[in-house]
Write an enzyme that holds these catalytic residues in place. Structure first.
Site: not given
Ligand SMILES: [Zn+2]
Length: 275
Positions: A146-147, A150, A202
Site C-alpha cells: 500500500h505504501e 502511494h 487511498e
Molecule cells: Zn495510504
C-alpha cells in the site's frame, strides 16, 4: 476578479477534476489503474525525490541519535527487508522511474502505529505497527504494498502539485493551457509525512498494493485480516497511520471485491516461491 480571470479559475477547477480513461498498464493480469494525473507534472519528480531523500535522511539521523533506529542485524528489520525484496521487483510495472530509485527499508522503534514510503522509494516501519497488531508476513506485505503504491502512483507529487496550483493560481494555469511549460520553481513547504491523500488515492493504493503483494507471493486475503485488526485498534485513540487511513467497512468490502483479480497472481507466485 475580472471575468477573464474568473473563467480561468473555473477552468482550473475543471482541470483538477479531469478524469482519465483507465489504461491497461498491467497486460499480464492483475489490477488496472488509470493514467496518473497530468497535474502532477507541475512538480518535477527528480526534485521531489531529492527532497524525500533529504527528509528521510533527517528521520533516520534523528532516530539514530535517539537510539531507535534498528541496527542492520535486527531480526524485525531483516524480516521487513526480506518482504521488500520480494515486492520491489514488481514495482516498475506501476512506475517506469522505479528502476532508478535507491530503495531503502528501515525500522524505527516507536509505539506509533505507522509506516510510510516516501517518493523515490524510502520506506520505514514503526515497531508499534508490527508489534501491537502482531502482523503476519502477509499483513506486513499488504501495508508495504500500500505504501509503495502511494510512491509509485506519485500521490504525493500530485497532492503537492494541486496545492501549488491553488497557491499560484491562474497565471500558471494560463501558461499550462497555452501549451507553455511552467517554469516556476518547485517549493516543498513542510513534511512529506504530513500529506493527506484523497480517498481515491487511498483506494488506488489499496488495490495496487494488493497486486504487488500478490505478485510477490503474499496472500492478498491478508488485506481483510489487516484492516480488521486496524479497525479493532482504532477503537481507542486513533494512531497516526489510522488517522489518515480510516479502517472502514467499505475498505474491507473493496479489498474483497478486488480479490478475484489478484488471487491468480498469488497462486502463480506461490507456484514459484516456496513459503
Ligand atoms: Zn495510504
Amino acid at each position: 476578479m475580472p471575468a477573464a480571470m474568473k473563467r480561468l479559475a473555473a477552468l482550473g477547477l475543471a482541470l483538477l477534476s479531469l478524469s482519465f480513461p483507465a489504461l491497461a498498464e498491467s497486460p499480464q493480469g492483475g489490477v488496472e489503474v488509470g493514467k496518473a494525473s497530468a497535474i502532477r507534472k507541475l512538480v518535477p519528480a527528480d526534485q521531489l525525490e531529492k527532497a524525500a531523500v533529504q527528509q528521510y535522511g533527517q528521520i533516520k539521523a534523528q532516530a539514530a541519535a535517539q537510539g531507535t533506529l534498528a541496527p542492520e542485524n535486527h531480526p524485525e528489520l531483516r524480516r521487513l527487508r526480506a518482504i521488500a525484496q520480494r515486492i520491489l521487483p514488481h514495482a516498475e510495472r506501476f512506475n517506469s522511474r522505479a528502476d532508478r530509485w535507491q530503495w531503502e527499508v528501515n525500522l524505527i522503534g516507536s509505539k506509533d502505529l505507522n509506516a510510510f514510503c516516501m517518493p523515490g522509494g524510502k520506506i520505514a516501519f514503526y515497531t508499534g505497527l508490527i508489534d501491537t497488531l502482531k502482523l503476519s508476513d502477509d499483513e506486513i506485505a499488504i501495508v508495504m504494498g500500500h505504501e509503495v503504491a502511494h510512491a509509485l502512483r506519485e500521490h504525493a507529487r500530485e497532492r503537492l502539485a494541486k496545492t501549488q496550483l491553488t497557491q499560484l493560481g491562474a497565471s500558471v494555469l494560463g501558461e499550462l493551457l497555452g501549451g507553455g511549460k511552467y517554469a516556476g520553481a518547485f517549493q516543498l513547504g513542510g513534511s512529506l509525512l504530513t500529506l493527506k491523500f484523497s480517498r481515491d488515492d487511498e483506494s488506488e493504493a489499496d488495490v495496487v498494493g494488493l497486486d504487488l503483494s500478490a505478485r510477490a507471493g503474499y496472500d492478498p486475503r491478508a488485506g481483510v485480516s489487516l484492516w480488521k485488526k486496524m479497525g479493532a485498534a482504532s477503537k481507542g485513540a486513533p494512531p497516526q497511520w489510522l488517522s489518515t487511513h480510516p479502517a472502514g467497512k467499505n475498505r474491507i468490502e473493496e479489498i474483497e471485491r478486488h480479490l478475484p483479480e489478484v488471487m491468480p497472481l498469488y497462486e502463480a507466485a506461490r507456484g514459484k516461491t516456496p513459503k
